[in-house]
Design a protein around this motif. Structure first.
Motif, PDB file in Angstrom:
ATOM      1  N   ILE A   1     -55.278  21.704 -11.511  1.00  0.00           N
ATOM      2  CA  ILE A   1     -56.056  20.476 -11.640  1.00  0.00           C
ATOM      3  C   ILE A   1     -55.164  19.268 -11.391  1.00  0.00           C
ATOM      4  CG2 ILE A   1     -57.556  19.098 -13.109  1.00  0.00           C
ATOM      5  CD1 ILE A   1     -58.636  21.895 -12.296  1.00  0.00           C
ATOM      6  N   SER A   2     -55.533  18.505 -10.366  1.00  0.00           N
ATOM      7  CA  SER A   2     -54.850  17.252 -10.068  1.00  0.00           C
ATOM      8  C   SER A   2     -55.816  16.109 -10.361  1.00  0.00           C
ATOM      9  CB  SER A   2     -54.362  17.219  -8.617  1.00  0.00           C
ATOM     10  OG  SER A   2     -53.580  16.072  -8.378  1.00  0.00           O
ATOM     11  N   SER A   3     -55.566  14.964  -9.761  1.00  0.00           N
ATOM     12  CA  SER A   3     -56.364  13.769 -10.059  1.00  0.00           C
ATOM     13  C   SER A   3     -56.198  12.757  -8.946  1.00  0.00           C
ATOM     14  CB  SER A   3     -55.880  13.167 -11.391  1.00  0.00           C
ATOM     15  OG  SER A   3     -56.380  11.862 -11.583  1.00  0.00           O
ATOM     16  N   THR A   4     -57.167  11.855  -8.844  1.00  0.00           N
ATOM     17  CA  THR A   4     -56.987  10.744  -7.917  1.00  0.00           C
ATOM     18  C   THR A   4     -55.796   9.880  -8.325  1.00  0.00           C
ATOM     19  OG1 THR A   4     -58.628   9.488  -9.192  1.00  0.00           O
ATOM     20  CG2 THR A   4     -59.406  10.630  -7.226  1.00  0.00           C
ATOM     21  N   SER A   5     -55.414   9.936  -9.591  1.00  0.00           N
ATOM     22  CA  SER A   5     -54.200   9.220 -10.020  1.00  0.00           C
ATOM     23  C   SER A   5     -52.981   9.772  -9.308  1.00  0.00           C
ATOM     24  CB  SER A   5     -54.022   9.342 -11.538  1.00  0.00           C
ATOM     25  OG  SER A   5     -55.069   8.720 -12.234  1.00  0.00           O
TER      26      SER A   5
ATOM     27  N   ILE B   1     -48.151   5.841 -15.124  1.00  0.00           N
ATOM     28  CA  ILE B   1     -46.987   6.252 -14.350  1.00  0.00           C
ATOM     29  C   ILE B   1     -46.610   7.704 -14.636  1.00  0.00           C
ATOM     30  CG2 ILE B   1     -45.395   5.311 -16.099  1.00  0.00           C
ATOM     31  CD1 ILE B   1     -44.795   5.458 -12.278  1.00  0.00           C
ATOM     32  N   ASN B   2     -46.772   8.131 -15.887  1.00  0.00           N
ATOM     33  CA  ASN B   2     -46.448   9.524 -16.225  1.00  0.00           C
ATOM     34  C   ASN B   2     -47.487  10.491 -15.655  1.00  0.00           C
ATOM     35  OD1 ASN B   2     -48.423   8.573 -17.996  1.00  0.00           O
ATOM     36  ND2 ASN B   2     -47.371   9.246 -19.865  1.00  0.00           N
ATOM     37  N   TYR B   3     -48.748  10.187 -15.872  1.00  0.00           N
ATOM     38  CA  TYR B   3     -49.836  11.059 -15.420  1.00  0.00           C
ATOM     39  C   TYR B   3     -49.907  11.105 -13.894  1.00  0.00           C
ATOM     40  CZ  TYR B   3     -54.627  12.989 -15.418  1.00  0.00           C
ATOM     41  OH  TYR B   3     -55.741  13.772 -15.235  1.00  0.00           O
ATOM     42  N   SER B   4     -49.753   9.961 -13.248  1.00  0.00           N
ATOM     43  CA  SER B   4     -49.798   9.917 -11.782  1.00  0.00           C
ATOM     44  C   SER B   4     -48.665  10.733 -11.176  1.00  0.00           C
ATOM     45  CB  SER B   4     -49.710   8.464 -11.294  1.00  0.00           C
ATOM     46  OG  SER B   4     -50.832   7.722 -11.722  1.00  0.00           O
ATOM     47  N   THR B   5     -47.485  10.600 -11.745  1.00  0.00           N
ATOM     48  CA  THR B   5     -46.336  11.366 -11.249  1.00  0.00           C
ATOM     49  C   THR B   5     -46.575  12.862 -11.406  1.00  0.00           C
ATOM     50  OG1 THR B   5     -44.834   9.552 -11.806  1.00  0.00           O
ATOM     51  CG2 THR B   5     -43.854  11.721 -11.515  1.00  0.00           C
ATOM     52  N   ALA B   6     -47.070  13.263 -12.572  1.00  0.00           N
ATOM     53  CA  ALA B   6     -47.312  14.679 -12.824  1.00  0.00           C
ATOM     54  C   ALA B   6     -48.398  15.238 -11.921  1.00  0.00           C
ATOM     55  CB  ALA B   6     -47.690  14.888 -14.288  1.00  0.00           C
ATOM     56  N   LYS B   7     -49.474  14.475 -11.721  1.00  0.00           N
ATOM     57  CA  LYS B   7     -50.586  14.969 -10.920  1.00  0.00           C
ATOM     58  C   LYS B   7     -50.261  14.973  -9.420  1.00  0.00           C
ATOM     59  CE  LYS B   7     -53.548  16.191 -14.027  1.00  0.00           C
ATOM     60  NZ  LYS B   7     -53.770  17.645 -14.235  1.00  0.00           N
ATOM     61  N   ALA B   8     -49.315  14.141  -8.995  1.00  0.00           N
ATOM     62  CA  ALA B   8     -48.814  14.260  -7.620  1.00  0.00           C
ATOM     63  C   ALA B   8     -47.967  15.519  -7.500  1.00  0.00           C
ATOM     64  CB  ALA B   8     -47.998  13.025  -7.255  1.00  0.00           C
ATOM     65  N   GLY B   9     -47.177  15.790  -8.531  1.00  0.00           N
ATOM     66  CA  GLY B   9     -46.318  16.969  -8.513  1.00  0.00           C
ATOM     67  C   GLY B   9     -47.083  18.269  -8.445  1.00  0.00           C
TER      68      GLY B   9
ATOM     69  N   PHE C   1     -53.916  16.278 -20.968  1.00  0.00           N
ATOM     70  CA  PHE C   1     -54.331  15.073 -21.672  1.00  0.00           C
ATOM     71  C   PHE C   1     -53.565  13.898 -21.096  1.00  0.00           C
ATOM     72  CE2 PHE C   1     -51.149  17.367 -24.209  1.00  0.00           C
ATOM     73  CZ  PHE C   1     -50.111  16.449 -24.251  1.00  0.00           C
ATOM     74  N   CYS C   2     -53.933  12.706 -21.507  1.00  0.00           N
ATOM     75  CA  CYS C   2     -53.266  11.479 -21.059  1.00  0.00           C
ATOM     76  C   CYS C   2     -52.647  10.757 -22.250  1.00  0.00           C
ATOM     77  CB  CYS C   2     -54.255  10.528 -20.380  1.00  0.00           C
ATOM     78  SG  CYS C   2     -54.991  11.137 -18.868  1.00  0.00           S
ATOM     79  N   VAL C   3     -51.498  10.163 -22.040  1.00  0.00           N
ATOM     80  CA  VAL C   3     -50.881   9.240 -22.996  1.00  0.00           C
ATOM     81  C   VAL C   3     -50.417   8.059 -22.155  1.00  0.00           C
ATOM     82  CG1 VAL C   3     -49.146   8.888 -24.774  1.00  0.00           C
ATOM     83  CG2 VAL C   3     -50.135  11.152 -24.454  1.00  0.00           C
ATOM     84  N   ASP C   4     -51.270   7.051 -22.024  1.00  0.00           N
ATOM     85  CA  ASP C   4     -51.068   5.982 -21.050  1.00  0.00           C
ATOM     86  C   ASP C   4     -50.226   4.830 -21.591  1.00  0.00           C
ATOM     87  OD1 ASP C   4     -52.684   7.512 -19.459  1.00  0.00           O
ATOM     88  OD2 ASP C   4     -54.456   6.234 -19.662  1.00  0.00           O
ATOM     89  N   SER C   5     -49.581   4.150 -20.639  1.00  0.00           N
ATOM     90  CA  SER C   5     -48.810   2.954 -20.984  1.00  0.00           C
ATOM     91  C   SER C   5     -48.359   2.296 -19.692  1.00  0.00           C
ATOM     92  CB  SER C   5     -47.591   3.318 -21.839  1.00  0.00           C
ATOM     93  OG  SER C   5     -46.882   2.157 -22.209  1.00  0.00           O
ATOM     94  N   ALA C   6     -48.185   0.981 -19.739  1.00  0.00           N
ATOM     95  CA  ALA C   6     -47.612   0.277 -18.589  1.00  0.00           C
ATOM     96  C   ALA C   6     -46.177   0.748 -18.370  1.00  0.00           C
ATOM     97  CB  ALA C   6     -47.641  -1.228 -18.835  1.00  0.00           C
ATOM     98  N   VAL C   7     -45.701   0.616 -17.140  1.00  0.00           N
ATOM     99  CA  VAL C   7     -44.376   1.129 -16.788  1.00  0.00           C
ATOM    100  C   VAL C   7     -43.301   0.604 -17.732  1.00  0.00           C
ATOM    101  CG1 VAL C   7     -42.588   1.153 -15.013  1.00  0.00           C
ATOM    102  CG2 VAL C   7     -44.980   1.392 -14.349  1.00  0.00           C
ATOM    103  N   HIS C   8     -43.292  -0.701 -17.997  1.00  0.00           N
ATOM    104  CA  HIS C   8     -42.213  -1.283 -18.788  1.00  0.00           C
ATOM    105  C   HIS C   8     -42.317  -0.933 -20.276  1.00  0.00           C
ATOM    106  CE1 HIS C   8     -45.512  -4.143 -19.091  1.00  0.00           C
ATOM    107  NE2 HIS C   8     -44.935  -4.715 -20.144  1.00  0.00           N
TER     108      HIS C   8
END
Length: 292
Positions: free
Chosen positions: A167-171, A180-188, A116-123
């Motif tokens: 499962i990864s993502s274009t993020s 930032i959280n989802y992109s980092t995890a999906k790169a990992g 799932f996603c829990v999105d937010s801007a970096v700051h």
């Protein structure tokens, strides 16, 4: 095993010992475990793989949806099993794997789909929001894979077909604003995929990833309150807001549309099937051409 014997085994795996017109997309008798398999991409994959002959084990945190998905497959004459449970419970992955092996006697393919996603801007990103996404998208697949180790490293199971699809993502490939959280995890997860492929090839295990773009599911639709995540005593509403206009613009997608769950499931069938018997350590992009 001699190289010639191994080549013969691959040939038999591809054609099932039958004439060469055997459908290579069939996964007859393969036991496939899908996390998050009660809805969205996971359910579409369960339905497609079952139609192609697989025995399906469904996990989902929502017990009612997991049971309904398994009941639907059984009503269609497929062999299906479900075990509801929270994969964020660090002891649950091992219980899940053991339950599926007890039910079917083996596992041929693991699809690490739950997320799932829990999105937010970096700051504005809190440690709690960052941490829970790393847990569901990195720790959980790792624990699921680790739980398979004794079963798949057993010499008696060395030659049976075995594969993992993460499962990864274009993020994860390109980054994404607000994720930032989802992109980092999906790169990992891509690094994890390549490492498992390198380490476990000797056990006849293939490990691949799929990076999805915009697939039309509950998680990518605008938030409506129907999907929530419990976080630090709060119910966090998931979904991608309508204000993300650039992301929802299909003008940079050559196929000019978002993908369907059926589109997404087709890639999983390919990677799980004999068609991909020499494919490992790679990440397949299912994006409609976005980011070309």
């Amino acid at each position: 095993m001699a190289p010639t014997d191994r080549l013969q085994q691959v040939r038999e795996h591809l054609v099932g010992g039958a004439p060469s017109n055997k459908d290579p997309t069939r996964v007859d008798g393969h036991v496939i475990l899908i996390t998050g398999g009660a809805q969205g991409i996971g359910k579409a994959a369960a339905d497609l793989l079952a139609r192609q002959g697989a025995k399906i084990a469904i996990n989902d945190v929502d017990a009612a949806k997991a049971k309904a998905a398994a009941d639907e497959l059984q009503a269609a004459g497929c062999d299906a099993f479900f075990l509801a449970g929270d994969l964020l419970d660090e002891a649950f992955p091992e219980r899940l794997v053991n339950a599926v092996v007890a039910r079917f006697g083996r596992i041929n393919c693991l699809i690490n789909n739950a997320g799932f996603c829990v999105d937010s801007a970096v700051h504005k990103m809190t440690d709690a929001k960052f941490d829970i996404i790393m847990k569901i998208h990195n720790y959980t697949p790792f624990r699921m894979i680790r739980a398979l180790s004794s079963h798949w490293m057993d010499p008696a199971n060395l030659d049976m077909p075995k594969s993992i699809i993460n499962i990864s993502s274009t993020s994860g490939l390109h980054g994404a604003m607000g994720q930032i959280n989802y992109s980092t995890a999906k790169a990992g997860i891509i690094g994890m995929t390549k490492t498992i492929a390198a380490e476990w090839g000797r056990y006849n295990v293939r490990c691949n990833a799929v990076a999805y773009g915009w697939i039309d599911t509950r998680i990518t639709r605008p938030p409506d309150g129907s999907e929530t995540v419990a976080l630090a005593g709060q119910e966090i509403v998931t979904g991608i807001p309508l204000s993300a206009k650039k992301w929802r613009d299909v003008s940079d997608i050559p196929l000019q549309r978002p993908g369907t769950t059926s589109d997404a499931a087709g890639v999983l069938l390919f990677l799980a099937s004999p068609l991909a018997s020499y494919v490992t350590g790679t990440c397949v992009e299912c994006t409609g051409g976005r980011y070309l």
